[in-house]
Design a protein around this motif. Structure first.
Motif, mmCIF file in Angstrom:
data_model
loop_
_atom_site.group_PDB
_atom_site.id
_atom_site.type_symbol
_atom_site.label_atom_id
_atom_site.label_comp_id
_atom_site.label_asym_id
_atom_site.label_seq_id
_atom_site.Cartn_x
_atom_site.Cartn_y
_atom_site.Cartn_z
ATOM 1 N N TYR A 17 7.494 -0.582 -1.371
ATOM 2 C CA TYR A 17 6.451 -1.043 -2.291
ATOM 3 C C TYR A 17 7.050 -1.990 -3.317
ATOM 4 C CZ TYR A 17 3.657 2.965 -0.703
ATOM 5 O OH TYR A 17 2.971 3.868 0.057
ATOM 6 N N ASN A 18 6.244 -2.967 -3.747
ATOM 7 C CA ASN A 18 6.591 -3.703 -4.958
ATOM 8 C C ASN A 18 5.601 -3.276 -6.038
ATOM 9 O OD1 ASN A 18 4.198 -4.977 -4.370
ATOM 10 N ND2 ASN A 18 5.148 -6.851 -3.603
ATOM 11 N N ARG A 19 5.734 -3.821 -7.232
ATOM 12 C CA ARG A 19 4.894 -3.390 -8.357
ATOM 13 C C ARG A 19 3.400 -3.554 -8.048
ATOM 14 N NH1 ARG A 19 5.432 -2.599 -13.904
ATOM 15 N NH2 ARG A 19 3.562 -3.083 -15.074
ATOM 16 N N GLU A 20 3.080 -4.700 -7.418
ATOM 17 C CA GLU A 20 1.677 -4.998 -7.111
ATOM 18 C C GLU A 20 1.081 -3.956 -6.175
ATOM 19 O OE1 GLU A 20 1.004 -8.341 -4.489
ATOM 20 O OE2 GLU A 20 -0.520 -9.126 -5.864
ATOM 21 N N LYS A 21 1.831 -3.612 -5.137
ATOM 22 C CA LYS A 21 1.296 -2.681 -4.129
ATOM 23 C C LYS A 21 1.241 -1.250 -4.646
ATOM 24 C CE LYS A 21 1.675 -5.255 0.071
ATOM 25 N NZ LYS A 21 2.016 -5.294 1.490
ATOM 26 N N TYR B 144 -8.574 -1.396 -15.658
ATOM 27 C CA TYR B 144 -8.004 -2.691 -15.282
ATOM 28 C C TYR B 144 -7.884 -3.586 -16.517
ATOM 29 C CZ TYR B 144 -7.327 -7.247 -13.204
ATOM 30 O OH TYR B 144 -6.816 -8.477 -12.905
ATOM 31 N N PHE B 145 -8.947 -3.592 -17.342
ATOM 32 C CA PHE B 145 -8.913 -4.455 -18.521
ATOM 33 C C PHE B 145 -7.981 -3.907 -19.607
ATOM 34 C CE2 PHE B 145 -12.762 -6.264 -16.613
ATOM 35 C CZ PHE B 145 -12.378 -7.601 -16.666
ATOM 36 N N ILE B 146 -7.722 -2.578 -19.581
ATOM 37 C CA ILE B 146 -6.777 -2.010 -20.564
ATOM 38 C C ILE B 146 -5.340 -2.328 -20.146
ATOM 39 C CG2 ILE B 146 -5.849 0.144 -21.537
ATOM 40 C CD1 ILE B 146 -8.691 1.308 -21.347
ATOM 41 N N PHE B 147 -5.025 -2.046 -18.865
ATOM 42 C CA PHE B 147 -3.631 -2.170 -18.425
ATOM 43 C C PHE B 147 -3.289 -3.537 -17.819
ATOM 44 C CE2 PHE B 147 -4.256 2.574 -17.880
ATOM 45 C CZ PHE B 147 -3.520 2.894 -19.009
ATOM 46 N N ARG B 148 -4.313 -4.269 -17.398
ATOM 47 C CA ARG B 148 -4.101 -5.572 -16.760
ATOM 48 C C ARG B 148 -3.028 -5.512 -15.662
ATOM 49 N NH1 ARG B 148 -7.753 -9.670 -18.116
ATOM 50 N NH2 ARG B 148 -8.573 -9.184 -20.151
ATOM 51 N N PRO B 149 -3.150 -4.587 -14.705
ATOM 52 C CA PRO B 149 -2.110 -4.482 -13.670
ATOM 53 C C PRO B 149 -2.256 -5.590 -12.620
ATOM 54 C CG PRO B 149 -3.886 -2.978 -13.191
ATOM 55 C CD PRO B 149 -4.279 -3.701 -14.451
ATOM 56 N N GLN B 150 -1.144 -5.840 -11.918
ATOM 57 C CA GLN B 150 -1.243 -6.759 -10.776
ATOM 58 C C GLN B 150 -1.833 -5.936 -9.634
ATOM 59 O OE1 GLN B 150 3.074 -7.166 -11.404
ATOM 60 N NE2 GLN B 150 2.796 -9.251 -10.654
ATOM 61 N N LEU C 205 -5.132 4.185 2.440
ATOM 62 C CA LEU C 205 -4.525 3.236 1.499
ATOM 63 C C LEU C 205 -3.423 2.416 2.161
ATOM 64 C CD1 LEU C 205 -4.531 5.247 -1.820
ATOM 65 C CD2 LEU C 205 -5.492 2.998 -1.448
ATOM 66 N N GLN C 206 -2.690 3.052 3.076
ATOM 67 C CA GLN C 206 -1.661 2.310 3.819
ATOM 68 C C GLN C 206 -2.302 1.216 4.673
ATOM 69 O OE1 GLN C 206 1.899 3.050 3.477
ATOM 70 N NE2 GLN C 206 0.762 3.871 1.757
ATOM 71 N N VAL C 207 -3.448 1.554 5.238
ATOM 72 C CA VAL C 207 -4.168 0.563 6.053
ATOM 73 C C VAL C 207 -4.609 -0.592 5.160
ATOM 74 C CG1 VAL C 207 -6.196 0.162 7.512
ATOM 75 C CG2 VAL C 207 -4.929 2.317 7.714
ATOM 76 N N TYR C 208 -5.188 -0.253 3.992
ATOM 77 C CA TYR C 208 -5.662 -1.297 3.073
ATOM 78 C C TYR C 208 -4.512 -2.204 2.638
ATOM 79 C CZ TYR C 208 -7.503 -3.633 -1.028
ATOM 80 O OH TYR C 208 -7.867 -4.598 -1.933
ATOM 81 N N LEU C 209 -3.357 -1.589 2.341
ATOM 82 C CA LEU C 209 -2.216 -2.378 1.854
ATOM 83 C C LEU C 209 -1.551 -3.192 2.962
ATOM 84 C CD1 LEU C 209 -0.593 0.270 -0.546
ATOM 85 C CD2 LEU C 209 -1.808 -1.809 -1.212
ATOM 86 N N GLY C 210 -2.004 -2.987 4.192
ATOM 87 C CA GLY C 210 -1.446 -3.736 5.319
ATOM 88 C C GLY C 210 -0.110 -3.181 5.783
ATOM 89 N N LYS C 211 0.235 -1.956 5.352
ATOM 90 C CA LYS C 211 1.527 -1.381 5.752
ATOM 91 C C LYS C 211 1.446 -0.709 7.114
ATOM 92 C CE LYS C 211 4.279 0.306 2.640
ATOM 93 N NZ LYS C 211 4.833 1.302 1.751
ATOM 94 N N ILE C 212 0.214 -0.509 7.598
ATOM 95 C CA ILE C 212 0.022 0.091 8.924
ATOM 96 C C ILE C 212 -0.891 -0.836 9.716
ATOM 97 C CG2 ILE C 212 -1.184 1.963 10.126
ATOM 98 C CD1 ILE C 212 -0.144 3.900 8.088
ATOM 99 N N GLY C 213 -0.487 -1.148 10.922
ATOM 100 C CA GLY C 213 -1.311 -2.013 11.760
ATOM 101 C C GLY C 213 -0.991 -1.781 13.227
ATOM 102 N N GLY C 214 -1.704 -2.482 14.100
ATOM 103 C CA GLY C 214 -1.439 -2.424 15.533
ATOM 104 C C GLY C 214 -1.565 -1.030 16.110
ATOM 105 N N LEU C 215 -0.564 -0.658 16.910
ATOM 106 C CA LEU C 215 -0.612 0.630 17.615
ATOM 107 C C LEU C 215 -0.528 1.817 16.650
ATOM 108 C CD1 LEU C 215 1.529 0.074 20.837
ATOM 109 C CD2 LEU C 215 -0.931 0.509 20.689
ATOM 110 N N THR C 216 0.230 1.636 15.561
ATOM 111 C CA THR C 216 0.341 2.719 14.567
ATOM 112 C C THR C 216 -1.025 3.013 13.961
ATOM 113 O OG1 THR C 216 2.445 1.664 14.034
ATOM 114 C CG2 THR C 216 1.786 3.513 12.655
ATOM 115 N N LEU C 217 -1.779 1.946 13.707
ATOM 116 C CA LEU C 217 -3.123 2.105 13.144
ATOM 117 C C LEU C 217 -4.034 2.837 14.128
ATOM 118 C CD1 LEU C 217 -5.426 1.424 11.114
ATOM 119 C CD2 LEU C 217 -5.653 -0.766 12.267
#
Lengths: 267, 249
Positions: free
Chosen positions: A54-58, A127-133, A221-233
């Motif tokens: 993960y990076n900060r955004e994810k 979101y407006f309080i913390f302004r996260p990426q 959430l893993q699917v949304y973040l694109g960390k799981i795809g293809g056959l694993t999905l």
């Protein structure tokens, strides 16, 4: 179908009858998210840092995603079922031309709609309080897969919770203890609601993936973040589907056995 | 009273077993999380693995001790709603003591000794001096004084508003924010959690003192805050008692 629509509407209205109850529940959800948000923010002070994939955004997207997913998947009224079995109120439903399963599904749907509405507002405010990426997924196929996995998660959680409540048929005084173990402990951690499961060693993750719990929050959430795809999905969706079938079957069998064991105590 | 509470719990052994299992699982999950997180990141808000574990274990110890002593608070609302609180008031026992400590929790009693051992073990790995170890013990007691003040305030609020269950859960959620080092919070959140809602002083200061991060004046200031909070809570309790209407009796 109309009667279940009426149950949905009545249940939705009932949620407003216990406003303080509901607001406190939402406050508690927000406080949990605040803890997790600050925890991960301190780990990812450097935006370019990569930890556990993960990076900060994810990771911050994961935190905010949890708030929304908890409202959709984990908010449920079926928790009241144990009390109805223990004090004999379930008898009222057994003599009515109504499916007890669909009755609770309708009530759960009302609870989810209300919780989701509040969660959406909370996410905007936070979101407006913390302004996260925040990571915004734009791939249509991934978004469809996410929606599908969330749908699976809703059905899975309903079946799991229904099954846990059926324990009350045999242990009327300990139904709430079983719920405590399931809701307060297992569904807090095993689905990745407090922290992502991929911080654990790979072997432990493999064991977890064989259980139904990761498919409640972590997998969508893993699917949304694109960390799981293809056959694993496909494999993940298949596993969730298999668990749904197993749990529906288990609910039916345990329900029939429970009803035979039920002696309408308290009535 | 505590003996009765223990016997009542032991009559439902399955429930006792499930609750104990639940508490152990929650502890193991968080312990595992901190362990694997710090293995991957090395530091959390500047603290290494053992230091972070000391924060977590200290939080667990104070939280468990306060739940052990003050479990009766969770049963207070039905007393007020039903008017049964009258029966407490007319007995020759302090009503506050009865409502606060009238039913200790045997489940927590089981978990306290291993927790104390874990705190002592992890603490010893950090090699604190006698002075800092003394500060630690003093501030743990101070944390318990603050926890007492919080619970008294919840009881008083319960008499006035008839609401206890959610207030106590909000208190639990607030204290949970100190499960990890309070330094993870930035900006106003850190100040609010340390001074305004003093969960930082309550849960995090003992571990900080053991690490040599709290000075003598900081310890004195913390104890003064604990005593002042207890004083305010007792005043609030006395005020609430005068408002008790015995409505349902």
């Amino acid at each position: 179908m109309n009667k279940y629509w009426q149950i949905f509407k009545i249940s939705f209205a009932q949620e407003f009858a216990y406003r303080l109850n509901f607001i406190m529940w939402r406050v508690r959800n927000i406080m949990q998210i605040i803890l997790v948000y600050f925890l991960w923010s301190s780990v990812f002070v450097d935006p370019s840092r990569q930890v556990f994939g993960y990076n900060r955004e994810k990771i911050l997207t994961y935190v905010f995603g949890i708030l929304v997913l908890r409202a959709i998947v984990l908010s449920a009224r079926v928790v009241d079922m144990a009390g109805e079995i223990a004090n004999g109120e379930i008898t009222n439903y057994l003599v009515k031309p109504i499916s007890y399963f669909k009755y609770w599904a309708s009530r759960d749907a009302a609870s989810k709609l209300l919780n989701l509405s509040f969660a959406a507002v909370e996410v905007i405010v936070l979101y407006f309080i913390f302004r996260p990426q925040i990571f915004i997924q734009t791939d249509f196929l991934i978004l469809v897969s996410t929606a599908l996995s969330v749908g699976f998660a809703v059905v899975l959680f309903f079946c799991l919770l229904f099954l846990v409540n059926l324990v009350t048929f045999w242990m009327p005084e300990n139904g709430w203890a079983a719920q405590f173990l399931f809701i307060a402990i297992i569904t807090e951690f095993a689905p990745g609601g407090v922290f992502p499961l991929d911080i654990f060693p790979a072997a432990f993750q493999k064991v977890l993936y064989c259980l139904p719990f990761p498919y409640l929050l972590f997998f969508p959430l893993q699917v949304y973040l694109g960390k799981i795809g293809g056959l694993t999905l496909v494999g993940g969706l298949g596993m969730a589907g298999v668990w749904i079938l197993i749990l529906i079957l288990a609910v039916k069998v345990v329900w029939l056995k429970g009803i035979k064991n039920y002696s309408a105590e308290g009535r | 009273m505590s003996k009765n509470a223990f016997l009542a719990v032991l009559t439902q052994r399955v429930g006792f077993g499930i609750f104990l299992l639940g508490k152990l699982l929650r502890f193991i999950f968080f312990f595992g999380f901190i362990f694997f997180l710090l293995k991957g990141t090395n530091r959390l808000a500047g603290y290494d693995l053992n230091q972070t574990l000391l924060f977590f274990l200290t939080f667990s110890l104070i939280d468990t001790l306060s739940q052990f002593f003050f479990r009766e608070v969770y049963r207070f609302r039905p007393q007020v709603i039903s008017g049964n609180f009258d029966l407490v008031l007319v007995k020759p026992v302090n009503a506050l003591f009865r409502s606060l400590m009238g039913g200790a929790d045997i489940i927590d009693l089981v978990t306290i000794p291993p927790l104390i051992f874990a705190v002592a073990y992890i603490g010893s790995l950090l090699h604190p001096g006698i002075l800092h170890a003394t500060y630690y013990i003093l501030l743990v007691f101070n944390g318990l004084i603050l926890a007492t003040a919080f619970h008294i305030a919840v009881l008083a609020l319960g008499i006035i508003t008839l609401e206890v269950d959610h207030t106590i859960m909000i208190y639990r959620d607030l204290t949970n924010l100190a499960r990890f080092p309070i330094d993870i919070y930035k900006g106003p959140a850190k100040g609010i959690l340390t001074f305004l809602i003093p969960v930082g002083v309550m849960m995090a200061f003992p571990a900080k003192a053991a690490l040599g991060l709290i000075s003598f004046s900081g310890v004195v200031w913390s104890v003064a805050l604990g005593v002042f909070a207890l004083f305010l809570a007792l005043r609030f309790w006395n005020f609430a008692l005068k408002k008790y209407a015995s409505a349902s009796s």
